[in-house]
Design a protein around this motif. Sequence first.
Motif, PDB file in Angstrom:
ATOM      1  N   ALA A 226       0.823  -1.202   0.000  1.00 19.85           N
ATOM      2  CA  ALA A 226       0.000   0.000   0.000  1.00 19.85           C
ATOM      3  C   ALA A 226       0.858   1.253   0.000  1.00 19.85           C
ATOM      4  O   ALA A 226       0.553   2.242  -0.679  1.00 19.85           O
ATOM      5  CB  ALA A 226      -0.935  -0.014   1.213  1.00 19.85           C
ATOM      6  N   LEU A 227       1.944   1.223   0.760  1.00 19.25           N
ATOM      7  CA  LEU A 227       2.857   2.364   0.821  1.00 19.25           C
ATOM      8  C   LEU A 227       3.527   2.594  -0.528  1.00 19.25           C
ATOM      9  O   LEU A 227       3.705   3.733  -0.969  1.00 19.25           O
ATOM     10  CB  LEU A 227       3.902   2.119   1.906  1.00 19.25           C
ATOM     11  N   ALA A 228       3.887   1.520  -1.199  1.00 20.81           N
ATOM     12  CA  ALA A 228       4.491   1.629  -2.522  1.00 20.81           C
ATOM     13  C   ALA A 228       3.504   2.212  -3.521  1.00 20.81           C
ATOM     14  O   ALA A 228       3.875   2.995  -4.403  1.00 20.81           O
ATOM     15  CB  ALA A 228       4.967   0.259  -2.996  1.00 20.81           C
ATOM     16  N   THR A 229       2.249   1.845  -3.385  1.00 16.59           N
ATOM     17  CA  THR A 229       1.223   2.349  -4.290  1.00 16.59           C
ATOM     18  C   THR A 229       0.938   3.825  -4.030  1.00 16.59           C
ATOM     19  O   THR A 229       0.756   4.606  -4.960  1.00 16.59           O
ATOM     20  CB  THR A 229      -0.065   1.527  -4.139  1.00 16.59           C
ATOM     21  N   GLY A 230       0.906   4.211  -2.784  1.00 14.68           N
ATOM     22  CA  GLY A 230       0.636   5.596  -2.430  1.00 14.68           C
ATOM     23  C   GLY A 230       1.739   6.533  -2.892  1.00 14.68           C
ATOM     24  O   GLY A 230       2.870   6.124  -3.154  1.00 14.68           O
ATOM     25  N   GLY A 231       1.392   7.816  -2.945  1.00 15.89           N
ATOM     26  CA  GLY A 231       2.352   8.812  -3.403  1.00 15.89           C
ATOM     27  C   GLY A 231       2.732   9.819  -2.343  1.00 15.89           C
ATOM     28  O   GLY A 231       3.110  10.947  -2.657  1.00 15.89           O
ATOM     29  N   ASN A 232       2.629   9.435  -1.079  1.00 15.57           N
ATOM     30  CA  ASN A 232       3.038  10.313   0.014  1.00 15.57           C
ATOM     31  C   ASN A 232       4.534  10.139   0.244  1.00 15.57           C
ATOM     32  O   ASN A 232       4.978   9.191   0.895  1.00 15.57           O
ATOM     33  CB  ASN A 232       2.239   9.970   1.281  1.00 15.57           C
TER      34      ASN A 232
ATOM     35  N   ARG B 179      11.860   3.233   1.194  1.00 14.62           N
ATOM     36  CA  ARG B 179      11.963   3.092  -0.252  1.00 14.62           C
ATOM     37  C   ARG B 179      12.698   1.826  -0.694  1.00 14.62           C
ATOM     38  O   ARG B 179      12.277   1.166  -1.653  1.00 14.62           O
ATOM     39  CB  ARG B 179      12.625   4.333  -0.857  1.00 14.62           C
ATOM     40  N   PRO B 180      13.798   1.433  -0.043  1.00 12.19           N
ATOM     41  CA  PRO B 180      14.493   0.213  -0.490  1.00 12.19           C
ATOM     42  C   PRO B 180      13.645  -1.059  -0.397  1.00 12.19           C
ATOM     43  O   PRO B 180      13.968  -2.068  -1.026  1.00 12.19           O
ATOM     44  CB  PRO B 180      15.706   0.132   0.447  1.00 12.19           C
ATOM     45  N   LEU B 181      12.577  -1.021   0.397  1.00 15.26           N
ATOM     46  CA  LEU B 181      11.737  -2.205   0.590  1.00 15.26           C
ATOM     47  C   LEU B 181      10.506  -2.213  -0.311  1.00 15.26           C
ATOM     48  O   LEU B 181       9.772  -3.207  -0.333  1.00 15.26           O
ATOM     49  CB  LEU B 181      11.265  -2.261   2.052  1.00 15.26           C
TER      50      LEU B 181
END
Length: 445
Positions: free
Chosen positions: A139-145, A153-155
């Motif tokens: 979800a964090l990767a998909t989001g743009g915050n 980011r490395p994960l």
Amino acid sequence: MTHILHRAANAMMPVAVGGRGIELFDRNGKHYIDASGGAAVSCLGHGHPDIIAALHQQLDALAYAHTGFFTTDVAEKLADRLVEDAPQGIDHVYLVSGGSEAIEAAIKMARQYFVEKGENQRRHIIARRQSYHGNTLGALATGGNEWRRAQFRPLLIETHHIDPCYAYRLQEARESDADYAARSAQALEDKILELGPDQVIAFVAETVAGATLGAVPPVADYFKRIRAICDRYGALLILDEVMCGMGRTGTLHACEQDGIAPDLMTIAKGLGGGYQPVGAVLLSGQIFEAFSKGSGFFQHGHTYAGHPMAAAAGLAVQEVIRRDGLLKNVVAMGDHLQRRMEERFANHHYVGDIRGRGLFRAVELVADRDTKRPFAPQSKLHAQVKREAMTRGLMVYPMGGTIDGLNGDHVLLAPPFIVNEGQVDVIVERLGEAIDATIASVKPG
């Protein structure tokens, strides 16, 4: 001394001990108007007797059964209700425990859908900058915050982002709404063509942008254009309505007002109103059919998926919203909230934009209205507004980094659907006091 790792590690949090209607009470007896619904969660307020009764009834019957062994009547009834009320084409439900879980499941569903169809080459997810889709890694990767993403980011899996439909800052001065919607949507087609027209799995977007941008609605026919682009290239449209959905904008699903239906939709927050942790993915018939006629299973799962107590809360909340006609109140009180905010802030030198839908509204704070220049991020203006509001017995949902993850501040309001005009007036009055007190302590810029 606390052994809880709070969101702020050194915070001394007030202790909540009760709630009634739109208010929460702390251990010292202070009352707080919950003008943000927590995080746009408490749609029915606190201590609703019908929801409490439904939870007691379910607990007396059955607290838990693992979905690898059983289904339950209450989960089936909730799914029936959600499909009955869903956008056209949605005919199945996958129950989870919250918004981040729902996004993770939706992304995996989208990928498996194409695997089932033999389109294994599709691997790209496109979303929007300054979006928020959850805090788990997918979800964090998909989001743009960017602020939330930076240290992890490395994960994160590779994803791609385009600009949001954010008229206040991205629409050009002489550009019509229709022209801006066309230009904003065109960014998706450009990105699909850049990545390869048969390489994209899905486009993910909040129908009305939530916590990161602050109740930003789409302009004109933006989402109709987005829907057409996804169809043109065979990509799925995933709408994230975890925050803006389930009645928050005045219709049960925010996308109803945009005249479209997604392939997958994520919901949570207002689904259970905070009475239990519950979320869901709503999926179209074509996706279910690909699974049922293909491998026969969805390769995913969580221990508490379809939890009977969570399903009971979700079903009871939806029954009350329908029975009491609360969506009409969301529209009426949303209009009243907008009018009162415009009366209080339209000529305020440090309020640049007043926006939203229904009972999902925000103000964007600026150091200069004419240039839209934000306050310096070091001032942490949003955090100061929250503190000032809390001293006045008001809960609001402020956020920094509105523009780019670092610059810009907004304050989000999402009061319970049961709010009345007098309570709206008090909310706006106290918010104005909190903003003014904060500005007085900060030198603009």
